[in-house]
Design a protein around this motif. Structure first.
Motif, PDB file in Angstrom:
ATOM      1  N   THR A  18       0.839  -1.196   0.000  1.00 51.22           N
ATOM      2  CA  THR A  18       0.000   0.000   0.000  1.00 51.22           C
ATOM      3  C   THR A  18       0.871   1.242   0.000  1.00 51.22           C
ATOM      4  O   THR A  18       1.739   1.407   0.855  1.00 51.22           O
ATOM      5  N   GLY A  19       0.623   2.122  -0.980  1.00 48.90           N
ATOM      6  CA  GLY A  19       1.404   3.349  -1.079  1.00 48.90           C
ATOM      7  C   GLY A  19       0.577   4.572  -0.748  1.00 48.90           C
ATOM      8  O   GLY A  19      -0.398   4.509   0.035  1.00 48.90           O
ATOM      9  N   ILE A  25       0.442  -0.599  -5.028  1.00 49.94           N
ATOM     10  CA  ILE A  25       1.512  -0.564  -6.020  1.00 49.94           C
ATOM     11  C   ILE A  25       2.322  -1.854  -5.891  1.00 49.94           C
ATOM     12  O   ILE A  25       2.160  -2.592  -4.924  1.00 49.94           O
ATOM     13  N   ASN A  26       3.170  -2.108  -6.878  1.00 50.43           N
ATOM     14  CA  ASN A  26       4.012  -3.292  -6.737  1.00 50.43           C
ATOM     15  C   ASN A  26       5.397  -2.927  -6.210  1.00 50.43           C
ATOM     16  O   ASN A  26       5.791  -1.754  -6.196  1.00 50.43           O
ATOM     17  N   TYR A  75       4.818   3.131 -10.641  1.00 49.38           N
ATOM     18  CA  TYR A  75       3.702   2.207 -10.876  1.00 49.38           C
ATOM     19  C   TYR A  75       2.546   2.879 -11.605  1.00 49.38           C
ATOM     20  O   TYR A  75       1.922   2.310 -12.492  1.00 49.38           O
ATOM     21  N   ARG A  76       2.263   4.108 -11.231  1.00 50.99           N
ATOM     22  CA  ARG A  76       1.071   4.782 -11.776  1.00 50.99           C
ATOM     23  C   ARG A  76       1.263   5.245 -13.217  1.00 50.99           C
ATOM     24  O   ARG A  76       0.315   5.696 -13.851  1.00 50.99           O
ATOM     25  N   GLY A  93       7.831  15.048 -16.077  1.00 48.61           N
ATOM     26  CA  GLY A  93       8.552  15.870 -15.097  1.00 48.61           C
ATOM     27  C   GLY A  93       8.775  15.173 -13.770  1.00 48.61           C
ATOM     28  O   GLY A  93       8.972  15.827 -12.750  1.00 48.61           O
ATOM     29  N   GLY A  94       8.766  13.831 -13.783  1.00 45.50           N
ATOM     30  CA  GLY A  94       9.031  13.082 -12.547  1.00 45.50           C
ATOM     31  C   GLY A  94       7.774  12.859 -11.718  1.00 45.50           C
ATOM     32  O   GLY A  94       6.676  13.271 -12.107  1.00 45.50           O
ATOM     33  N   VAL A  95       7.944  12.173 -10.591  1.00 43.79           N
ATOM     34  CA  VAL A  95       6.814  11.949  -9.688  1.00 43.79           C
ATOM     35  C   VAL A  95       6.842  13.009  -8.587  1.00 43.79           C
ATOM     36  O   VAL A  95       7.914  13.464  -8.187  1.00 43.79           O
TER      37      VAL A  95
END
Lengths: 251, 87
Positions: A18-19, A25-26, A75-76, A93-95
């Motif tokens: 869980t994120g 997410i994996n 993951y997203r 532009g990254g997370v």
């Protein structure tokens, strides 16, 4: 320290966790076989993605006696080869920092819930992962040690701040709740030695426990044996510094 | 993501990816870490169709010098085509 008459085994596999915001997410989870107790490590992948090098690094921590989990921070962005997914994230532009910190905190909680854990968890990353590791150690309570390997953009100009990156990690230093080990190359352009010095001054100012090592003859990413930036002597010494630091604070 | 220098541009054309030709809708141009080129940073261009997912990508990673040379060459070729009445 491993000796040749010792039993050794490992289980490494993809899991879900869980994120941020309760998202599933994996992650890649590698742990030594046996009852433990083992210290935990959250392994934060670099800008090129959740790739083979990071799977190897996760297993390396397990080989050294750590229950190690590497969350897929991309993951997203969808699924494909690690490079294609990382390119998608690069284009976006990254997370966002808040999302990364939430996912890393999720990995911390995943480890804390494991019966084999000794109760202590560190966080490590390289490149953007080093930055994320430091950020998480400042923002997510519960880490016992952090290792930042050449994390760029810890020091940020006002003009680089935006919705995804609202605060420079440097400015969260006062909230850092665990010892930090920094591994840097003197020829790096991000972070530059001047930025590393600024980071060190901030740690000193707030009385934090830290250990910084600046390697001559090394630039950005000098642990990556599959890149021209690899520097054998500096990389071997850097890993030794990491194991010594983690043993002191997590074992 | 150590420089975060990236821009997107809408384009029209085709690119040949792993599974053959596809319509490219966007080019993502960045100056950041490459995956393969032997530089710390490179001028990366990804020709993509985001609607088809991360795999719909044709990638090049160029040195800054090569990228500038390519830009000049593209401009020269387009100029010649324009002068010849082809555009």
């Amino acid at each position: 320290m491993y000796e040749t008459n010792m039993y050794e085994g490992m289980l490494a596999e993809t899991v879900t966790m869980t994120g941020t915001n309760g998202d599933i997410i994996n992650a890649y989870y590698a742990r030594p076989l046996g009852p433990g107790p083992f210290p935990g490590m959250v392994v934060i992948h670099h800008m090129p993605g959740w790739d083979e090098w990071y799977r190897e690094a996760t297993r390396k921590f397990a080989h050294h006696g750590y229950a190690a989990i590497s969350p897929n921070l991309y993951y997203r962005a969808g699924h494909g080869t690690p490079e294609d997914v990382a390119a998608t994230v690069r284009a976006a532009g990254g997370v966002a920092d808040a999302q990364a910190v939430g996912d890393i905190a999720g990995a911390l909680h995943f480890l804390k819930a494991q019966p084999i854990l000794n109760g202590k968890v560190g966080v490590w990353g390289t490149c953007s992962g080093g930055r994320h590791a430091y950020l998480a150690a400042c923002r997510a309570p519960g880490f016992d040690a952090v290792v930042d390997c050449w994390g760029g953009r810890v020091v940020m100009a006002e003009s680089d701040l935006n919705d995804k990156y609202p605060v420079a990690p440097l400015d969260y230093t006062k909230d850092l709740s665990c010892p930090v080990l920094g591994i840097f190359g003197a020829d790096d352009h991000s972070p530059t030695p001047e930025q590393v010095a600024q980071h060190e001054a901030e740690l000193k100012k707030h009385g934090k426990v830290y250990e910084f090592h600046m390697y001559d003859g090394a630039g950005h990413g000098f642990f990556y044996y599959d890149r021209p930036a690899y520097r054998q002597q500096q990389a071997v010494d850097g890993w030794q510094k990491i194991w010594a630091f983690l043993e002191k604070h997590l074992v | 993501m150590c420089t975060m220098i990236v821009q997107q541009v809408t384009i029209a054309g085709s690119g040949k990816g792993r599974e053959g030709w596809f319509a490219v809708k966007q080019a993502n141009v960045s100056y950041d870490h490459p995956f393969h080129a032997p530089f710390e940073h490179a001028l990366n261009i990804d020709f993509v169709d985001e609607a088809q997912g991360p795999g719909a990508r044709v990638a090049v990673e160029l040195s800054a010098e090569a990228a500038r040379s390519l830009v000049q060459t593209i401009q020269a070729v387009l100029g010649e085509a324009e002068a010849g009445g082809h555009i």
